[in-house]
Design a protein around this motif. Structure first.
Motif, mmCIF file in Angstrom:
data_model
loop_
_atom_site.group_PDB
_atom_site.id
_atom_site.type_symbol
_atom_site.label_atom_id
_atom_site.label_comp_id
_atom_site.label_asym_id
_atom_site.label_seq_id
_atom_site.Cartn_x
_atom_site.Cartn_y
_atom_site.Cartn_z
ATOM 1 N N SER A 148 0.832 -1.202 0.000
ATOM 2 C CA SER A 148 0.000 0.000 0.000
ATOM 3 C C SER A 148 0.870 1.258 0.000
ATOM 4 O O SER A 148 2.037 1.224 0.381
ATOM 5 N N PRO A 149 0.311 2.371 -0.413
ATOM 6 C CA PRO A 149 1.060 3.639 -0.392
ATOM 7 C C PRO A 149 1.505 4.041 1.024
ATOM 8 O O PRO A 149 2.488 4.751 1.181
ATOM 9 N N ASP A 150 0.820 3.570 2.048
ATOM 10 C CA ASP A 150 1.184 3.919 3.424
ATOM 11 C C ASP A 150 2.549 3.370 3.833
ATOM 12 O O ASP A 150 3.139 3.837 4.803
ATOM 13 N N SER A 151 3.049 2.382 3.113
ATOM 14 C CA SER A 151 4.336 1.777 3.483
ATOM 15 C C SER A 151 5.511 2.349 2.700
ATOM 16 O O SER A 151 6.621 1.819 2.770
ATOM 17 N N ARG A 152 5.309 3.429 1.996
ATOM 18 C CA ARG A 152 6.336 3.950 1.084
ATOM 19 C C ARG A 152 7.661 4.297 1.767
ATOM 20 O O ARG A 152 8.688 4.311 1.127
ATOM 21 N N TRP A 153 7.687 4.550 3.059
ATOM 22 C CA TRP A 153 8.941 4.883 3.753
ATOM 23 C C TRP A 153 9.521 3.710 4.528
ATOM 24 O O TRP A 153 10.511 3.852 5.239
ATOM 25 N N ILE A 154 8.935 2.557 4.406
ATOM 26 C CA ILE A 154 9.449 1.370 5.078
ATOM 27 C C ILE A 154 10.230 0.538 4.066
ATOM 28 O O ILE A 154 9.707 0.174 3.011
ATOM 29 N N THR A 155 11.479 0.270 4.383
ATOM 30 C CA THR A 155 12.308 -0.533 3.489
ATOM 31 C C THR A 155 13.033 -1.608 4.281
ATOM 32 O O THR A 155 13.580 -1.345 5.347
ATOM 33 N N GLY A 156 13.014 -2.815 3.767
ATOM 34 C CA GLY A 156 13.794 -3.907 4.330
ATOM 35 C C GLY A 156 13.518 -4.266 5.773
ATOM 36 O O GLY A 156 14.427 -4.573 6.521
ATOM 37 N N ARG A 157 12.290 -4.266 6.179
ATOM 38 C CA ARG A 157 11.941 -4.595 7.567
ATOM 39 C C ARG A 157 11.133 -5.876 7.629
ATOM 40 O O ARG A 157 10.411 -6.218 6.713
ATOM 41 N N HIS A 158 11.244 -6.540 8.776
ATOM 42 C CA HIS A 158 10.425 -7.713 9.077
ATOM 43 C C HIS A 158 9.204 -7.215 9.843
ATOM 44 O O HIS A 158 9.343 -6.560 10.874
ATOM 45 N N LEU A 159 8.031 -7.490 9.339
ATOM 46 C CA LEU A 159 6.803 -7.100 10.025
ATOM 47 C C LEU A 159 6.207 -8.349 10.662
ATOM 48 O O LEU A 159 5.650 -9.204 9.977
ATOM 49 N N GLY A 160 6.359 -8.462 11.951
ATOM 50 C CA GLY A 160 5.835 -9.631 12.656
ATOM 51 C C GLY A 160 4.384 -9.433 13.051
ATOM 52 O O GLY A 160 4.029 -8.412 13.623
ATOM 53 N N ALA A 161 3.565 -10.395 12.736
ATOM 54 C CA ALA A 161 2.146 -10.348 13.115
ATOM 55 C C ALA A 161 1.947 -11.277 14.309
ATOM 56 O O ALA A 161 1.382 -12.356 14.193
ATOM 57 N N THR A 162 2.437 -10.849 15.472
ATOM 58 C CA THR A 162 2.403 -11.701 16.656
ATOM 59 C C THR A 162 1.335 -11.295 17.667
ATOM 60 O O THR A 162 1.176 -11.970 18.681
ATOM 61 N N GLY A 163 0.663 -10.199 17.429
ATOM 62 C CA GLY A 163 -0.335 -9.741 18.393
ATOM 63 C C GLY A 163 0.283 -9.312 19.711
ATOM 64 O O GLY A 163 -0.367 -9.235 20.728
ATOM 65 N N GLY A 164 1.586 -9.044 19.677
ATOM 66 C CA GLY A 164 2.297 -8.616 20.883
ATOM 67 C C GLY A 164 2.907 -9.761 21.666
ATOM 68 O O GLY A 164 3.505 -9.549 22.710
ATOM 69 N N ALA A 165 2.780 -10.999 21.175
ATOM 70 C CA ALA A 165 3.337 -12.148 21.899
ATOM 71 C C ALA A 165 4.852 -12.097 21.959
ATOM 72 O O ALA A 165 5.454 -12.721 22.823
ATOM 73 N N ALA A 166 5.483 -11.351 21.071
ATOM 74 C CA ALA A 166 6.940 -11.282 21.027
ATOM 75 C C ALA A 166 7.483 -9.928 21.522
ATOM 76 O O ALA A 166 8.587 -9.560 21.190
ATOM 77 N N LEU A 167 6.694 -9.202 22.295
ATOM 78 C CA LEU A 167 7.159 -7.907 22.813
ATOM 79 C C LEU A 167 8.433 -8.095 23.615
ATOM 80 O O LEU A 167 8.521 -8.973 24.461
ATOM 81 N N GLY A 168 9.442 -7.295 23.323
ATOM 82 C CA GLY A 168 10.695 -7.378 24.050
ATOM 83 C C GLY A 168 11.609 -8.491 23.567
ATOM 84 O O GLY A 168 12.684 -8.685 24.111
#
Length: 53
Positions: free
Chosen positions: A29-49
């Motif tokens: 989507s256009p909203d991600s135009r400034w994000i490059t080379g990142r891992h987006l984890g969909a953990t629901g916060g289970a991996a916080l910290g």
């Protein structure tokens, strides 16, 4: 059966299809135009910290 995974999540619930669909759609989507080379984890916060990389 869903209670145990929900307890590990900061959101205190398991993901719904629409939750994951939003994460999958976001990088194209256009909203991600400034994000490059990142891992987006969909953990629901289970991996916080926790460093996932």
């Amino acid at each position: 059966m869903r209670e145990r995974p929900a307890g590990r999540s900061a959101l205190k619930r398991v993901a719904e299809v629409s939750d994951i669909a939003g994460v999958v759609a976001f990088p194209s989507s256009p909203d991600s135009r400034w994000i490059t080379g990142r891992h987006l984890g969909a953990t629901g916060g289970a991996a916080l910290g926790v460093n996932l990389l």
